[in-house]
Write a protein that holds these residues in place. Structure first.
Motif, mmCIF file in Angstrom:
data_model
loop_
_atom_site.group_PDB
_atom_site.id
_atom_site.type_symbol
_atom_site.label_atom_id
_atom_site.label_comp_id
_atom_site.label_asym_id
_atom_site.label_seq_id
_atom_site.Cartn_x
_atom_site.Cartn_y
_atom_site.Cartn_z
ATOM 1 N N TYR A 190 41.508 26.106 45.260
ATOM 2 C CA TYR A 190 40.817 27.249 44.660
ATOM 3 C C TYR A 190 39.521 27.565 45.402
ATOM 4 O O TYR A 190 38.738 26.655 45.706
ATOM 5 C CB TYR A 190 40.520 26.950 43.192
ATOM 6 C CG TYR A 190 39.750 28.031 42.486
ATOM 7 C CD1 TYR A 190 40.298 29.310 42.307
ATOM 8 C CD2 TYR A 190 38.468 27.797 41.993
ATOM 9 C CE1 TYR A 190 39.588 30.313 41.665
ATOM 10 C CE2 TYR A 190 37.751 28.784 41.335
ATOM 11 C CZ TYR A 190 38.316 30.041 41.178
ATOM 12 O OH TYR A 190 37.611 31.034 40.536
ATOM 13 N N SER B 272 41.225 41.717 43.490
ATOM 14 C CA SER B 272 42.214 41.011 42.680
ATOM 15 C C SER B 272 41.686 40.869 41.261
ATOM 16 O O SER B 272 40.476 40.808 41.033
ATOM 17 C CB SER B 272 42.497 39.622 43.258
ATOM 18 O OG SER B 272 43.089 39.717 44.527
ATOM 19 N N ARG C 139 36.811 40.389 43.229
ATOM 20 C CA ARG C 139 37.473 39.809 42.062
ATOM 21 C C ARG C 139 36.963 40.474 40.789
ATOM 22 O O ARG C 139 35.783 40.835 40.685
ATOM 23 C CB ARG C 139 37.213 38.294 41.983
ATOM 24 C CG ARG C 139 37.732 37.516 43.185
ATOM 25 C CD ARG C 139 37.355 36.036 43.122
ATOM 26 N NE ARG C 139 37.635 35.384 44.384
ATOM 27 C CZ ARG C 139 38.525 34.399 44.555
ATOM 28 N NH1 ARG C 139 39.216 33.959 43.516
ATOM 29 N NH2 ARG C 139 38.722 33.868 45.739
ATOM 30 N N LYS D 294 46.111 31.855 45.117
ATOM 31 C CA LYS D 294 45.755 33.132 44.498
ATOM 32 C C LYS D 294 46.258 33.259 43.065
ATOM 33 O O LYS D 294 45.942 34.243 42.387
ATOM 34 C CB LYS D 294 46.255 34.293 45.348
ATOM 35 C CG LYS D 294 47.772 34.471 45.382
ATOM 36 C CD LYS D 294 48.136 35.698 46.204
ATOM 37 C CE LYS D 294 49.640 35.968 46.182
ATOM 38 N NZ LYS D 294 49.995 37.187 46.928
ATOM 39 N N VAL E 11 42.379 33.345 39.849
ATOM 40 C CA VAL E 11 41.419 34.302 40.418
ATOM 41 C C VAL E 11 39.984 33.956 40.034
ATOM 42 O O VAL E 11 39.059 34.091 40.840
ATOM 43 C CB VAL E 11 41.768 35.737 39.967
ATOM 44 C CG1 VAL E 11 40.754 36.753 40.491
ATOM 45 C CG2 VAL E 11 43.168 36.118 40.434
ATOM 46 N N ASN F 2 47.998 41.206 43.785
ATOM 47 C CA ASN F 2 46.546 41.052 43.614
ATOM 48 C C ASN F 2 46.205 40.748 42.161
ATOM 49 O O ASN F 2 45.221 41.245 41.597
ATOM 50 C CB ASN F 2 45.798 42.299 44.084
ATOM 51 C CG ASN F 2 46.191 43.562 43.323
ATOM 52 O OD1 ASN F 2 47.326 43.687 42.837
ATOM 53 N ND2 ASN F 2 45.274 44.516 43.230
#
Length: 307
Positions: free
Chosen positions: A271, A157, A119, A222, A225, A194
């Motif tokens: 999440y 992502s 991330r 998603k 993030v 992403n």
């Protein structure tokens, strides 16, 4: 032999960005802004000591410290920690600055992949002096598609932070994206899969989303993030709230937003990423004891964490 990198993302977890909470290895007593950040190993150990599961740290900074991939794996493995995310080294302030800094992305992304980081983040300016909304949206779609194409090769992502305060989107001649649904629209336009939102409690609140109001805009996990946790000034009209002060949960002077509802909303949408404290607190900024700071940030985050 390396211990390997531990990554457990089955539910959301606490991550520490030391720089966001005034944790440093050295400060100039005559100029508090002149400070040196804590090194990688010390940050990992401090975070572990105070109950964090991960840290946010720049891959480029790790390499500048002269650490090998195996050394990083050893430090993380010994403490049962991982690196949750990093900030991309790209300037989003117009096409020229973007093109100048874009070549820095791939080397950092490649390092991040070696360190097990999946991330990253950046923020999007909420206004422009030069581009009207449609033209600015087209530019950001182009820039983010290039970024996401590189990141996708490394299974990374990106979360885009919108700036909610009225002062941010009225600063320039032309307002730009400053809400969660607006940012998700940009993510959809990029279309790489992403990309999602960096959901900051302060910016969400300033954009009109109190507590768990953001849940209505989340289509899938998603879409979010990264999460930043902070509190806003009590008894202040939303249109008058600026980026400073921002408070840690429970800090005197804060309390405008329902952070327990905010955190429960993250559970509702499933999440699984990092929750990172980002106060802009005079109390924290006046402190010099790293352990005391980390303890306050950890315990204040726990105070609103869902049971």
């Amino acid at each position: 032999m390396g211990h390997g990198i531990l990554i457990l993302e089955v539910t959301m977890y606490k991550s520490l960005n030391a720089g966001l909470v005034n944790i440093a290895s050295w400060r100039d007593p005559e100029n508090p802004r002149n400070r040196k950040g804590l090194d990688f190993a010390s940050t990992v150990k401090l975070a572990k000591k105070h109950g964090f599961n991960a840290i946010e740290y720049s891959p480029a900074s790790i390499m500048e410290e002269g650490l090998s991939v195996n050394q990083v794996q050893d430090v993380l493995g010994q403490e049962g920690m991982h690196i949750s995310n990093f900030g991309i080294p790209i300037q989003m302030m117009g096409k020229e600055r973007f093109q100048e800094t874009f070549p820095k992305l791939e080397p950092v992304a490649a390092l991040a992949a070696k360190f097990g980081i999946h991330r990253c983040l950046t923020w999007i300016p909420a206004s422009s002096n030069d581009l009207e909304f449609a033209e600015n949206f087209k530019l950001h779609t182009w820039m983010m598609r290039l970024i996401c194409t590189v990141l996708k090769d490394y299974d990374i992502s990106i979360g885009l932070e919108f700036l909610g305060p009225k002062g941010a989107w009225t600063r320039g001649t032309y307002p730009f994206i400053h809400t969660m649904p607006g940012m998700l629209e940009l993510c959809d336009a990029v279309g790489t899969g992403n990309i999602g939102v960096l959901l900051d409690a302060h910016h969400a609140f300033c954009s009109g989303l109190k507590g768990d109001d953001f849940v209505q805009y989340v289509r899938e996990e998603k879409d979010i993030v990264i999460v930043h946790l902070n509190q806003d000034k009590l008894d202040t009209p939303v249109d008058e709230i600026t980026d400073s002060p921002r408070y840690y949960p429970g800090e005197e002077g804060g309390g405008a937003n329902d952070l327990k509802a905010f955190m429960k909303g993250l559970v509702k949408v499933g999440y699984t990423g990092p929750v990172i404290a980002e106060p802009n607190s005079a109390t924290i900024n006046a402190m010099t004891d790293n352990d005391a700071i980390a303890k306050i940030i950890s315990e204040s985050t726990d105070s609103v964490w869902p049971n």
